[in-house]
Design a protein around this motif. Structure first.
Motif, short mmCIF file in Angstrom:
data_model
loop_
_atom_site.label_atom_id
_atom_site.label_comp_id
_atom_site.label_asym_id
_atom_site.label_seq_id
_atom_site.Cartn_x
_atom_site.Cartn_y
_atom_site.Cartn_z
N PHE A 1 5.06 -2.36 0.23
CA PHE A 1 5.93 -3.52 0.01
C PHE A 1 5.43 -4.33 -1.19
N LEU A 2 4.13 -4.61 -1.18
CA LEU A 2 3.59 -5.49 -2.24
C LEU A 2 3.59 -4.80 -3.60
N LYS A 3 3.38 -3.49 -3.60
CA LYS A 3 3.45 -2.77 -4.89
C LYS A 3 4.86 -2.86 -5.46
N LYS A 4 5.82 -2.78 -4.59
CA LYS A 4 7.20 -2.87 -5.04
C LYS A 4 7.50 -4.28 -5.56
N VAL A 5 6.98 -5.27 -4.86
CA VAL A 5 7.14 -6.66 -5.33
C VAL A 5 6.48 -6.82 -6.70
N GLN A 6 5.29 -6.27 -6.82
CA GLN A 6 4.56 -6.36 -8.09
C GLN A 6 5.37 -5.73 -9.22
N ALA A 7 5.99 -4.59 -8.92
CA ALA A 7 6.81 -3.91 -9.94
C ALA A 7 8.00 -4.78 -10.33
N MET A 8 8.61 -5.43 -9.34
CA MET A 8 9.76 -6.31 -9.64
C MET A 8 9.34 -7.49 -10.50
N LEU A 9 8.17 -8.03 -10.22
CA LEU A 9 7.70 -9.17 -11.01
C LEU A 9 7.31 -8.71 -12.41
N ARG A 10 6.70 -7.54 -12.47
CA ARG A 10 6.32 -6.98 -13.77
C ARG A 10 7.54 -6.78 -14.66
N GLU A 11 8.58 -6.20 -14.06
CA GLU A 11 9.84 -6.00 -14.81
C GLU A 11 10.35 -7.31 -15.38
N ARG A 12 10.05 -8.37 -14.66
CA ARG A 12 10.50 -9.70 -15.09
C ARG A 12 9.44 -10.40 -15.94
N GLY A 13 8.40 -9.67 -16.30
CA GLY A 13 7.39 -10.19 -17.23
C GLY A 13 6.34 -11.09 -16.61
N ARG A 14 6.18 -10.99 -15.29
CA ARG A 14 5.20 -11.88 -14.67
C ARG A 14 4.12 -11.11 -13.91
N ASN A 15 2.98 -11.77 -13.76
CA ASN A 15 1.88 -11.24 -12.95
C ASN A 15 2.04 -11.70 -11.51
N THR A 16 1.29 -11.02 -10.63
CA THR A 16 1.43 -11.28 -9.20
C THR A 16 0.16 -11.90 -8.63
N ALA A 17 0.30 -13.06 -8.06
CA ALA A 17 -0.81 -13.66 -7.30
C ALA A 17 -0.50 -13.49 -5.82
N VAL A 18 -1.53 -13.34 -5.01
CA VAL A 18 -1.37 -13.11 -3.57
C VAL A 18 -2.61 -13.62 -2.83
N TRP A 19 -2.49 -13.86 -1.54
CA TRP A 19 -3.66 -14.16 -0.71
C TRP A 19 -4.43 -12.86 -0.48
N GLU A 20 -5.66 -13.00 0.00
CA GLU A 20 -6.57 -11.86 0.03
C GLU A 20 -6.13 -10.70 0.91
N GLU A 21 -5.33 -10.96 1.95
CA GLU A 21 -4.92 -9.85 2.83
C GLU A 21 -4.08 -8.82 2.09
#
Ligand code: TNX
Length: 647
Positions: free
Chosen positions: A485-505
Motif C-alpha cells: 500500500f505504502l509503496k503505491k502511495v509513494q509512487a503516486m506522490l513521486r508522480e506528483r513530484g513529492r517525497n513521502t514522509a511517514v511514521w516509523e511503522e
C-alpha cells in the motif's frame, strides 16, 4: 440515534458526574448525582473520556448499549428511578489501560432521557482511590542567568557568541538603506511578526522613523546561518539567504526585547555572533483531527514556531475522530466526517458534547496558512494518515469497504475495522483526488502519509484483501499488504513530484523505498537508529522527549498522558538526538520534531500549558550545537518566549 435539542430549560434535572479510579482493582466507578429537578427513569448516560471500556468488561449498575472508542452510552437499569438527592452508580472492572492522571477520565457527559431529550451533566475531575484534589499545574522552572553565559536573550542558543558593552535600547531597530531584497523581505516579515507577538510593547523593529540602523550584507554563509557584528553601536548582519537574514533579525529582536524586559540582559555594543542550525528539519506536529483548531489559532502558533526558529509545521489533518480538509471531489468528507454530535455521523468523542461541533479547512483557509508560514520560512507538511486511523473516512464513504468483509479488528484506540482497504479500487480513486488536492494547496516537498498503528489482523476479514495478499506474496499478511500500500502511495506522490514522509511503522512488512522517504521515529529514541541503519532518512520525535501531550510529572493531578513516561522540561531539553548512532548513519538524521496529539486538549488552557516552554526546549535541541546547550541558561530565558493560546 435521533437528534435531540439540548435541554437547558428551567425544570430540567441538575446532574453531576463523579468518576473514581480504583488502582488496586483497576476498576472505574461512575456516580451520577441528581441535584435537583424531576426524577429520572429510562435514561442513558453518554460519556466521552480518554479511556475506553474494554469489550470483556463486567459492568454493574447499567448496561453499555453503545460504544465507539471513547464514546459510551450506558442505560439506566430497567425499572430504576433516580430521585433528586440520589445518585446512580455504574462500575466497570476493565478498561483499555491503566489510568494515570485525572485527564484519562470523563471529559464530557450528558444524559439522554427516555424521550431522547438531552440534559447536560457537569463533569468533575476524576479522582483516584476516592481522593479528590485541585489539579496541579506547576509553573516551569526558572532561574538566574549563569554568570559564564553571554547576557543576551537568544533562544535557541547561538553557535558562537562573543559580545561586550551595552547599547542604548530605547530605539527600535531599523533597516539601513540600500540592502539586498532578501534582507528587506526578512526585515519586514520579522517586524510584523514581533508586532503580532508583542503588541503591547514598544516596537522592536520599525519599518520607518528613528531607530538603530542594521546594515546588511549578502555573504557566503551556511544555509540558514547568519553573522552579526556589533561595533561601537553599529550593527552589521550578514547572511547567505533569506532564512539567514530572518534568523538574524529574530536574534536581534530577541536581544532587544530581553534587554528591555530584564536588567540582567543587554543589547551589546561590540562583538560578534555566528550562528547556524544544527538540523535542517526543526518541526512541530499538531493533531487537528482529535480536536479542531481554528485558523486563527494556527496562525498564532506559526508565529511562535518562527520565533523559536522552527521551520516545519506538520499538520495532522485526519484521524479516526475527524477529517479536516475540504476535498471538492469528495464533499461527503467534510460534510460528514468533520463533525461530531448527536445525530451526526460521528458521536461526541474526546470531550465534545451532544451539539454539533468540529470544523474543517477550506482551500482558502489553507492558502492563508501556507502564505503566513511561507513568509516566516516555515514549510507546512500536510499529513493524510492512511491506511489506518481512517474510521471516519470509511463511515463517510462506505463504498470504500469490502462489502464481504467479516470479523472485527480494533485499533489501539478501539475503532473497529478502520484501515483503508488496498484491494478496493475506490481507495485509490479517493487517494488520487486527495493527493491532487494536496498538490494544489501545499507547496511542501514532503507529503506525510501517516502509516502509524495499523492494527494486527487488519484486512484479514476482507476476502478481496486476502486474495490480493495471496496473489502478491503467496500468503495473507497485514504488514506485507501495508508495505505494498505504502509503496503505491509513494509512487503516486513521486508522480506528483513529492517525497513521502511517514511514521516509523511504515518500515514494517518490507517498508517503502528508502529513496525520497523520511521516517519519523516516535516510539523511543533507539528506534530512529534502526531505521537509519536500514537506509531511511529519519526525523527524531521520540515520545519520551518530544511528545508535548505527555504530562510534566507523574502526579495524578498533573494534566496530560504518560504512556511514554513523563516529560519534564529538563527531559525535553536534555535529549541528545543521534547520540547513540554510528558515525556512518549520521547523515541520515535530518532533524527533530515536537509532537502534540490533541486527545486531551479539550481542557481549557491545557494546550498552552503543555506546549510552552517545552516547545522552546525541543527547538533548542534541534537548532543548537550540543556543547552550546545549557539548561540553566534556558531556564533564565524561556519566560521571555511567546505563547499562543488556543482560543
Ligand atoms: C500514538 S504517535 C499515536 C497517536 C496518538 C498518540 C498519543 C503516533 C504516530 N500515533 O495516534 O494520538 O500516540 O500520544
Amino acid at each position: 440515534m435521533t437528534a435531540a435539542i439540548p435541554l437547558d430549560a428551567p425544570g430540567a434535572p441538575e446532574l453531576r458526574l463523579r468518576a473514581d479510579w480504583n488502582m488496586a482493582d483497576q476498576a472505574i466507578t461512575l456516580r451520577l448525582l441528581h441535584e435537583g429537578g424531576p426524577a429520572i427513569e429510562g435514561a442513558r448516560l453518554a460519556l466521552t473520556s480518554l479511556f475506553r471500556i474494554h469489550p470483556d468488561c463486567r459492568i454493574e449498575g447499567g448496561e453499555l448499549v453503545r460504544q465507539l472508542s471513547n464514546f459510551h452510552l450506558i442505560a439506566q437499569p430497567q425499572g430504576a428511578r433516580l430521585e433528586p438527592g440520589q445518585s446512580w452508580t455504574v462500575r466497570a472492572d476493565r478498561l483499555s489501560h491503566v489510568l494515570r492522571h485525572f485527564t484519562y477520565g470523563p471529559k464530557s457527559a450528558f444524559l439522554m432521557l427516555a424521550d431522547d431529550a438531552v440534559v447536560p451533566v457537569a463533569v468533575e475531575p476524576m479522582t483516584v482511590d476516592g481522593v479528590a484534589g485541585a489539579p496541579n499545574w506547576p509553573a516551569a522552572p526558572t532561574g538566574p542567568m549563569p554568570p559564564d553565559e553571554a547576557p543576551v536573550a537568544i533562544v535557541p542558543a547561538p553557535l558562537e557568541i562573543q559580545i561586550s558593552g551595552k547599547a542604548d535600547i530605547h530605539l527600535p531597530l531599523v533597516l539601513a538603506g540600500g540592502v539586498a531584497q532578501e534582507a528587506q523581505d526578512a526585515f519586514s516579515a520579522v517586524a510584523d511578526l514581533a508586532a503580532r507577538l508583542f503588541p503591547q510593547t514598544a516596537p522592536l523593529l520599525a519599518q520607518g522613523g528613528e531607530g538603530r540602523p542594521v546594515e546588511c550584507a549578502l555573504a557566503a554563509t551556511e544555509a540558514e546561518g547568519y553573522s552579526i557584528r556589533f561595533a561601537d553601536g553599529r550593527v552589521l548582519l550578514s547572511a547567505g539567504d533569506g532564512a539567514g537574514f530572518r534568523h538574524g533579525f529574530i536574534t536581534l529582536a530577541q536581544m532587544l526585547r530581553g534587554a528591555r524586559e530584564s536588567e540582567d540582559l543587554v543589547f551589546p555594543s561590540n562583538g560578534t555572533i555566528h550562528d547556524r542550525p544544527r538540523f535542517g528539519w526543526r518541526g512541530m506536529h499538531l493533531d487537528v483531527a482529535r480536536q479542531f483548531y481554528e485558523v486563527g489559532d494556527l496562525l498564532d502558533l506559526l508565529d511562535c514556531l518562527a520565533w523559536n526558529k522552527l521551520n516545519r509545521f506538520h499538520l495532522h489533518l485526519n484521524d479516526d475522530e475527524g477529517w479536516r480538509l475540504d476535498i471538492p471531489a469528495y464533499p461527503e468528507l467534510v460534510a460528514k466526517a468533520a463533525w461530531r454530535g448527536i445525530g451526526e455521523l460521528l458521536p461526541p468523542l474526546l470531550g465534545s458534547g451532544p451539539e454539533r461541533s468540529g470544523g474543517f479547512y477550506s482551500g482558502y483557509d489553507i492558502g492563508r496558512l501556507v502564505a503566513h508560514a511561507e513568509r516566516l520560512g516555515i514549510e507546512i507538511v500536510p499529513e493524510i494518515d492512511i491506511p489506518g486511523h481512517c474510521h471516519c473516512v470509511l463511515e463517510a464513504l462506505p463504498q470504500l469497504r469490502d462489502p464481504a468483509e467479516t470479523g472485527i479488528y480494533r485499533s489501539v484506540q478501539y475503532f473497529p475495522n478502520n484501515a483503508l482497504n488496498p484491494a478496493m479500487e475506490e481507495t485509490w480513486t479517493l487517494l488520487g483526488a486527495v493527493f491532487d488536492r494536496l498538490m494544489e494547496l501545499f507547496p511542501a516537498s514532503y507529503i506525510h502519509a501517516g502509516a502509524d498503528e495499523v492494527a494486527e489482523g487488519a484486512w484479514m476479514g476482507s476476502p478481496k484483501a486476502r486474495a490480493l495478499s495471496r496473489d502478491l506474496f503467496g500468503r495473507e499478511d497485514t504488514f506485507a499488504l501495508q508495505s505494498w500500500f505504502l509503496k503505491k502511495v509513494q509512487a503516486m506522490l513521486r508522480e506528483r513530484g513529492r517525497n513521502t514522509a511517514v511514521w516509523e511503522e511504515a518500515a514494517l512488512g518490507g517498508g517503502l523505498d528508502t529513496e525520497g522517504s523520511l521516517l519519523m521515529a516516535w516510539k523511543e529514541s533507539k528506534s530512529g537508529r534502526a531505521l537509519a541503519e536500514k537506509g531511511y532518512d529519519v526525523v527524531l520525535a521520540p515520545a519520551e522527549a518530544c511528545y508535548l501531550d505527555m504530562a510534566l510529572c507523574a502526579d495524578w493531578l498533573a494534566p496530560g498522558a504518560s504512556w511514554a513516561g513523563t516529560v519534564r522540561l529538563e527531559d525535553a531539553y536534555r535529549y541528545e538526538p543521534g547520540s547513540d548512532w554510528p558515525e556512518r548513519t549520521r547523515d541520515r538524521l535530518k532533524g527533530v520534531q515536537a509532537c502534540l496529539w490533541s486527545e486531551n486538549m479539550a481542557l481549557a488552557g491545557l494546550f498552552s500549558y503543555l506546549v510552552y516552554p517545552r516547545l522552546s526546549a525541543v527547538a533548542e535541541v534541534a537548532w543548537s550545537a550540543p556543547g552550546r546547550r545549557n539548561y540553566a541558561r534556558f531556564c533564565a530565558l524561556h519566560p521571555l518566549m511567546p505563547r499562543s493560546a488556543k482560543r
